[in-house]
Scaffold this active site. Structure first.
Site, PDB file in Angstrom:
ATOM      1  N   ASP A 112       1.757  -3.913  -9.774  1.00 15.47           N
ATOM      2  CA  ASP A 112       1.352  -4.862 -10.351  1.00 15.47           C
ATOM      3  C   ASP A 112       1.923  -5.112 -11.738  1.00 15.47           C
ATOM      4  O   ASP A 112       2.636  -5.915 -12.223  1.00 15.47           O
ATOM      5  CB  ASP A 112      -0.025  -5.593 -10.023  1.00 15.47           C
TER       6      ASP A 112
ATOM      7  N   GLY B 117      -4.646 -12.318  -4.716  1.00  9.40           N
ATOM      8  CA  GLY B 117      -3.762 -11.350  -4.458  1.00  9.40           C
ATOM      9  C   GLY B 117      -2.214 -11.729  -5.056  1.00  9.40           C
ATOM     10  O   GLY B 117      -1.059 -11.117  -4.856  1.00  9.40           O
TER      11      GLY B 117
ATOM     12  N   SER C  45      -3.400 -11.762 -10.689  1.00  6.95           N
ATOM     13  CA  SER C  45      -3.856 -12.449 -12.103  1.00  6.95           C
ATOM     14  C   SER C  45      -4.357 -11.623 -13.122  1.00  6.95           C
ATOM     15  O   SER C  45      -4.250 -11.565 -14.177  1.00  6.95           O
ATOM     16  CB  SER C  45      -4.786 -13.553 -11.842  1.00  6.95           C
ATOM     17  N   SER C  46      -4.909 -10.132 -12.473  1.00 11.30           N
ATOM     18  CA  SER C  46      -5.624  -9.217 -13.501  1.00 11.30           C
ATOM     19  C   SER C  46      -4.425  -8.666 -14.084  1.00 11.30           C
ATOM     20  O   SER C  46      -4.490  -8.387 -15.319  1.00 11.30           O
ATOM     21  CB  SER C  46      -6.465  -8.452 -12.897  1.00 11.30           C
TER      22      SER C  46
ATOM     23  N   HIS D 112       0.744  -1.229  -0.111  1.00 13.57           N
ATOM     24  CA  HIS D 112       0.045   0.103   0.070  1.00 13.57           C
ATOM     25  C   HIS D 112       0.958   1.356  -0.075  1.00 13.57           C
ATOM     26  O   HIS D 112       0.516   2.375   0.533  1.00 13.57           O
ATOM     27  CB  HIS D 112      -0.914   0.022   1.185  1.00 13.57           C
TER      28      HIS D 112
ATOM     29  N   TYR E  88     -10.567  -0.939  -0.466  1.00 11.65           N
ATOM     30  CA  TYR E  88      -9.147  -0.280  -1.122  1.00 11.65           C
ATOM     31  C   TYR E  88      -9.139   1.239  -1.526  1.00 11.65           C
ATOM     32  O   TYR E  88      -8.190   2.026  -1.054  1.00 11.65           O
ATOM     33  CB  TYR E  88      -8.798  -1.160  -2.344  1.00 11.65           C
TER      34      TYR E  88
ATOM     35  N   GLU F  74      -6.940  -0.994 -15.933  1.00 11.33           N
ATOM     36  CA  GLU F  74      -7.572  -1.342 -15.001  1.00 11.33           C
ATOM     37  C   GLU F  74      -8.440  -0.536 -13.932  1.00 11.33           C
ATOM     38  O   GLU F  74      -9.664  -0.795 -13.582  1.00 11.33           O
ATOM     39  CB  GLU F  74      -6.236  -1.998 -13.708  1.00 11.33           C
TER      40      GLU F  74
HETATM   41  C1  GLA Z   1      -3.037  -4.287  -5.154  1.00 11.45           C
HETATM   42  C2  GLA Z   1      -2.915  -3.032  -6.126  1.00 11.45           C
HETATM   43  C3  GLA Z   1      -1.266  -2.741  -5.903  1.00 11.45           C
HETATM   44  C4  GLA Z   1      -1.067  -2.334  -4.643  1.00 11.45           C
HETATM   45  C5  GLA Z   1      -1.279  -3.588  -3.760  1.00 11.45           C
HETATM   46  C6  GLA Z   1      -1.099  -3.013  -2.201  1.00 11.45           C
HETATM   47  O1  GLA Z   1      -2.474  -5.250  -5.436  1.00 11.45           O
HETATM   48  O2  GLA Z   1      -3.190  -3.686  -7.130  1.00 11.45           O
HETATM   49  O3  GLA Z   1      -1.501  -1.491  -6.762  1.00 11.45           O
HETATM   50  O4  GLA Z   1      -1.487  -0.905  -4.287  1.00 11.45           O
HETATM   51  O5  GLA Z   1      -2.700  -3.928  -3.619  1.00 11.45           O
HETATM   52  O6  GLA Z   1       0.347  -2.854  -2.052  1.00 11.45           O
END
Ligand code: GLA
Length: 390
Positions: free
Chosen positions: A176, A128, A131-132, A38, A226, A164
């Site tokens: 990601d 987590g 995959s997206s 985060h 989020y 996204e």
């Molecule tokens: C998800 C989001 C990332 C990041 C993480 C937390 O994976 O896609 O951009 O913010 O949460 O670190």
């Protein structure tokens, strides 16, 4: 691997037919974040690596500008759209993860051709492990490859992040997409999310294993939590901006400045900011220690990261807390923490190679006893980012 790709080609041909035109295979890896959670949407530091479970796309160019997509996860379904019209988002459709990157590449002025594509995925969805982002970056790579174009990892990542936001409606940061597009084999990426500069830090396989344990609690980033965390961080930034207009993000605020503002900030905003600011410092330190092979120090920082995510950022769940706690009782485990956005998903542990089996056995039996679920265990090494596999 070759046999998996051969199988995918033959599935592709049974859906889209056989022609003389060549079918390419694109792969896009998942990712695990070692530390720096985060922090990406706060212009901070993150340290993820790309992992072996991956999205694979068998694809072939079409000359009529149409994109036709199948997925092994949804047998019998086909999604169709055209690159010559504005590509629309579709309510509750898995094809949004493909529509988005196609739309953003076109918007960026990159000339594309149509394609037939079959997607397969060895990554668990909603765990987590990104995959997206793998589907998005893989789609961008497939379209670029078939149209004879290329773009560097940062450009692909930024376009896919936009995809996204606009097509999956998740206000994610850049971590990601960057690691999926730009990962390197055998190394973690220390990414500065402010300017996208990166350094690679070796993960020495003779010293270390990176073990991922899936709590099997499904996580959902579109659920609002989020976005709420992002707003709380922005509330913190707005406060500091009043006295110092050059503050653009929590990256620009020190822990001393935060402590000094404790009485003026809502308690919840203070705690969210404390997580982000301390996490950025932990990530910088962890990268230095990993480089120096001070694994105990890296592990301690991972555990502190988990505690901060649990107590200050409040994105953990009892299942993840339990897995971390239990992992830390096993000799040879340097550190463990939840990884990714939270509210379910996985933990990541940094482990001596000789301790892997004991760890897997211990977590499987204790977790099963406590929560009645069997956690999936992945022993990973850092792989390369997305590209043409075949
Ligand atoms: C998800 C989001 C990332 C990041 C993480 C937390 O994976 O896609 O951009 O913010 O949460 O670190």
């Amino acid at each position: 691997m070759d046999s998996a790709y051969a199988e995918l080609r033959s599935q592709f041909e049974s859906i889209f037919g056989k022609t003389d035109d060549s079918v390419r295979i694109i792969r896009a890896p998942g990712r695990v974040n070692l530390i720096g959670e985060h922090t990406d949407y706060n212009d901070g530091l993150v340290m993820p690596m790309a992992i072996e479970p991956e999205v694979r796309i068998a694809c072939r160019a079409r000359s009529d500008g149409r994109i036709s997509i199948a997925s092994t996860a949804f047998p019998g379904e086909l999604a169709n759209f055209s690159i010559s019209e504005k590509i629309q988002r579709q309510e509750k459709s898995w094809s949004n993860y493909m529509r988005g990157p196609a739309a953003e590449l076109i918007e960026a002025g990159i000339p594309l051709v149509g394609m037939d594509a079959l997607y397969a995925n060895t990554l668990p969805v909603g765990s987590g492990l990104s995959s997206s982002a793998a589907i998005e970056v893989g789609t961008a790579q497939a379209l670029l490859t078939l149209s004879g174009n290329s773009a560097d990892a940062s450009r692909i990542a930024v376009l896919c992040q936009k995809a996204e936001h606009e097509y999956a409606l998740v206000p994610c940061g850049i971590m990601d997409q960057m690691i999926v597009a730009g990962g390197q084999a055998g190394r973690a990426m220390l990414l500065d999310c402010r300017d996208l500069s990166r350094q690679f830090v070796p993960i020495e396989s003779r010293d270390l294993r990176v073990v991922i344990v899936n709590s099997m609690v499904h996580h959902e980033l579109t659920g609002g939590e989020y976005a709420r965390r992002r707003q709380q961080c922005e509330a913190g930034v707005a406060h500091f901006k009043k006295s110092n207009p050059s503050v653009r993000a929590l990256r620009d605020v020190t822990i001393e400045q935060l402590q000094g503002a404790k009485e003026q900030l809502p308690q919840i905003v203070f705690r969210r900011c404390r997580h982000v600011i301390t996490e950025i410092t932990r990530t910088a330190k962890a990268a230095e220690h990993l480089q120096s092979r001070y694994y105990h120090e890296v592990g301690d920082l991972m555990v502190q990261s988990h505690q901060s995510l649990r107590d200050d950022y409040e994105v953990s769940v009892p299942e993840l807390d339990y897995l971390v706690e239990q992992a830390m009782t096993v000799k040879g485990v340097y550190g463990a923490r939840m990884t990714g956005g939270g509210f379910g998903g996985c933990i990541v542990a940094l482990v001596q190679p000789a301790a892997v089996e004991t760890l897997a056995g211990h977590l499987s039996s204790t977790y099963q006893k406590k929560f009645g679920k069997n956690p999936a265990v992945y022993v990973t090494t850092a792989t390369a980012g997305a590209g043409v596999a075949d």
